[in-house]
Scaffold this motif. Structure first.
Motif, PDB file in Angstrom:
ATOM      1  N   UNK A  45       0.863  -1.177   0.000  1.00  0.00           N
ATOM      2  CA  UNK A  45       0.000   0.000   0.000  1.00  0.00           C
ATOM      3  C   UNK A  45       0.901   1.229   0.000  1.00  0.00           C
ATOM      4  N   UNK A  46       1.278   1.699  -1.184  1.00  0.00           N
ATOM      5  CA  UNK A  46       2.237   2.793  -1.280  1.00  0.00           C
ATOM      6  C   UNK A  46       1.574   4.171  -1.281  1.00  0.00           C
ATOM      7  N   UNK A  47       0.300   4.242  -1.570  1.00  0.00           N
ATOM      8  CA  UNK A  47      -0.471   5.501  -1.618  1.00  0.00           C
ATOM      9  C   UNK A  47       0.099   6.515  -2.607  1.00  0.00           C
ATOM     10  N   UNK A  48       0.110   6.189  -3.898  1.00  0.00           N
ATOM     11  CA  UNK A  48       0.623   7.138  -4.895  1.00  0.00           C
ATOM     12  C   UNK A  48      -0.437   8.169  -5.281  1.00  0.00           C
ATOM     13  N   UNK A  49      -0.125   8.949  -6.300  1.00  0.00           N
ATOM     14  CA  UNK A  49      -1.097   9.907  -6.834  1.00  0.00           C
ATOM     15  C   UNK A  49      -0.927  11.325  -6.342  1.00  0.00           C
ATOM     16  N   UNK A  50       0.297  11.725  -5.963  1.00  0.00           N
ATOM     17  CA  UNK A  50       0.535  13.084  -5.485  1.00  0.00           C
ATOM     18  C   UNK A  50       0.709  14.027  -6.674  1.00  0.00           C
TER      19      UNK A  50
ATOM     20  N   UNK B 243      10.089  14.823  -4.144  1.00  0.00           N
ATOM     21  CA  UNK B 243      11.044  14.579  -5.233  1.00  0.00           C
ATOM     22  C   UNK B 243      10.428  13.649  -6.269  1.00  0.00           C
ATOM     23  N   UNK B 244       9.429  14.154  -6.966  1.00  0.00           N
ATOM     24  CA  UNK B 244       8.707  13.327  -7.931  1.00  0.00           C
ATOM     25  C   UNK B 244       8.105  14.221  -8.991  1.00  0.00           C
ATOM     26  N   UNK B 245       7.462  13.623  -9.957  1.00  0.00           N
ATOM     27  CA  UNK B 245       6.711  14.349 -10.973  1.00  0.00           C
ATOM     28  C   UNK B 245       5.337  13.719 -11.103  1.00  0.00           C
ATOM     29  N   UNK B 246       4.433  14.449 -11.706  1.00  0.00           N
ATOM     30  CA  UNK B 246       3.072  13.958 -11.838  1.00  0.00           C
ATOM     31  C   UNK B 246       3.028  12.668 -12.649  1.00  0.00           C
ATOM     32  N   UNK B 247       3.758  12.629 -13.751  1.00  0.00           N
ATOM     33  CA  UNK B 247       3.739  11.430 -14.591  1.00  0.00           C
ATOM     34  C   UNK B 247       4.337  10.231 -13.868  1.00  0.00           C
ATOM     35  N   UNK B 248       5.345  10.461 -13.024  1.00  0.00           N
ATOM     36  CA  UNK B 248       5.906   9.355 -12.247  1.00  0.00           C
ATOM     37  C   UNK B 248       4.872   8.814 -11.276  1.00  0.00           C
ATOM     38  N   UNK B 249       4.093   9.721 -10.674  1.00  0.00           N
ATOM     39  CA  UNK B 249       3.052   9.281  -9.757  1.00  0.00           C
ATOM     40  C   UNK B 249       2.032   8.390 -10.468  1.00  0.00           C
ATOM     41  N   UNK B 250       1.752   8.698 -11.724  1.00  0.00           N
ATOM     42  CA  UNK B 250       0.830   7.858 -12.490  1.00  0.00           C
ATOM     43  C   UNK B 250       1.488   6.530 -12.857  1.00  0.00           C
ATOM     44  N   UNK B 251       2.765   6.581 -13.195  1.00  0.00           N
ATOM     45  CA  UNK B 251       3.476   5.353 -13.526  1.00  0.00           C
ATOM     46  C   UNK B 251       3.528   4.366 -12.375  1.00  0.00           C
TER      47      UNK B 251
ATOM     48  N   UNK C 252      -4.036   9.669  -3.339  1.00  0.00           N
ATOM     49  CA  UNK C 252      -3.596  10.182  -2.043  1.00  0.00           C
ATOM     50  C   UNK C 252      -3.611  11.706  -1.922  1.00  0.00           C
ATOM     51  N   UNK C 253      -3.938  12.420  -2.989  1.00  0.00           N
ATOM     52  CA  UNK C 253      -3.916  13.878  -2.925  1.00  0.00           C
ATOM     53  C   UNK C 253      -5.316  14.436  -2.654  1.00  0.00           C
ATOM     54  N   UNK C 254      -5.420  15.764  -2.584  1.00  0.00           N
ATOM     55  CA  UNK C 254      -6.688  16.430  -2.324  1.00  0.00           C
ATOM     56  C   UNK C 254      -7.500  16.587  -3.615  1.00  0.00           C
ATOM     57  N   UNK C 255      -8.821  16.562  -3.523  1.00  0.00           N
ATOM     58  CA  UNK C 255      -9.661  16.691  -4.714  1.00  0.00           C
ATOM     59  C   UNK C 255      -9.353  17.949  -5.530  1.00  0.00           C
ATOM     60  N   UNK C 256      -9.081  19.080  -4.859  1.00  0.00           N
ATOM     61  CA  UNK C 256      -8.822  20.308  -5.595  1.00  0.00           C
ATOM     62  C   UNK C 256      -7.535  20.240  -6.410  1.00  0.00           C
ATOM     63  N   UNK C 257      -6.575  19.422  -5.970  1.00  0.00           N
ATOM     64  CA  UNK C 257      -5.350  19.266  -6.754  1.00  0.00           C
ATOM     65  C   UNK C 257      -5.588  18.408  -7.981  1.00  0.00           C
ATOM     66  N   UNK C 258      -6.492  17.444  -7.885  1.00  0.00           N
ATOM     67  CA  UNK C 258      -6.842  16.647  -9.053  1.00  0.00           C
ATOM     68  C   UNK C 258      -7.686  17.452 -10.034  1.00  0.00           C
ATOM     69  N   UNK C 259      -8.485  18.367  -9.513  1.00  0.00           N
ATOM     70  CA  UNK C 259      -9.357  19.171 -10.374  1.00  0.00           C
ATOM     71  C   UNK C 259      -8.556  20.027 -11.347  1.00  0.00           C
TER      72      UNK C 259
END
Length: 225
Positions: A56-61, A78-86, A99-106
């Motif tokens: 359970x790594x909780x990605x998606x930042x 120390x990451x990028x959005x595309x890495x979080x998806x990968x 793992x992030x907030x809804x407003x950041x995904x929006x």
């Protein structure tokens, strides 16, 4: 179902107890915010922690700068959005989360669509290429479907990798089964995402991906009806 967070490293308990579906048991995403995880961390875990079972790594930042929450705080993930998806593809996590907030995904709904689409369990897995501490590229076929997902992550170094899609299923009588590439996401800076689509792809296709430092890429592939 049991998801054991902050636990000791599992030793295959899920084989005995099917309801024991996942555990953390290693430095997870929160340590990235604490400036404790280096970019190569996730490229090592598949060779170490994952040998004991799913994590359970909780990605998606998507929001990487802590100044956004605490003005003046100079720390950043120390990451990028595309890495979080990968990570959703390279790491096996049958209990997924965003793992992030809804407003950041929006702010990045095109990228968030990948999280909505990606599977949590798989019928097939292909480790296309990997080197501990350097990079990992993985392809997985979603359980009960013909959908494929490809994810790549790298350490602190920029990399290029050409994905050979020969792992895609061929149609009957050796005819190629055409697939539609729904989303292809690559990162060039912390928040700049390159999103493109392709009409069709086959098992003969080869596509080159450029990964930024601590970057990656993510691909969603669905069969053409």
């Amino acid at each position: 179902m049991v998801n054991s967070h902050e636990s000791v490293r599992p030793g295959g308990e899920s084989r005995t107890y099917p309801n024991y579906i996942s555990a953390e048991a290693a430095r997870g995403t929160e340590y990235e915010a604490f400036a404790g995880n280096n970019p190569d961390h996730q490229t090592i875990l598949p060779f170490t922690r994952w040998m004991g079972g799913s994590m359970d790594y909780t990605p998606g930042i998507f929001q990487t700068k802590l100044d956004y929450y605490f003005p003046g705080d100079k720390r950043f993930v120390k990451t990028t959005l595309a890495k979080q998806l990968g990570l959703y593809v390279t790491m096996y996590m049958p209990l997924q989360m965003a793992a992030d907030l809804p407003e950041n995904y929006a702010k990045h709904m095109d990228a968030f669509q990948f999280i909505k689409d990606v599977a949590a369990d798989w019928d097939d897995t292909k480790i296309l290429s990997a080197e501990p501490g350097d990079y990992v590229v993985t392809a997985r076929k979603a359980k009960g479907t013909e959908n494929w997902f490809v994810g790549g992550i790298t350490d602190e170094n920029k990399r290029e990798y050409t994905v050979d899609f020969s792992f895609l299923d061929k149609g009957k009588n050796t005819k190629q089964r055409f697939m539609k590439m729904e989303k292809m996401l690559i990162i060039s800076t912390i928040l700049k995402v390159i999103i493109s689509t392709k009409k069709q792809i086959t098992s003969k296709s080869k596509i080159n991906f450029k990964m930024a430092r601590s970057g990656g890429f993510a691909v969603s592939i669905k069969p053409v009806k």
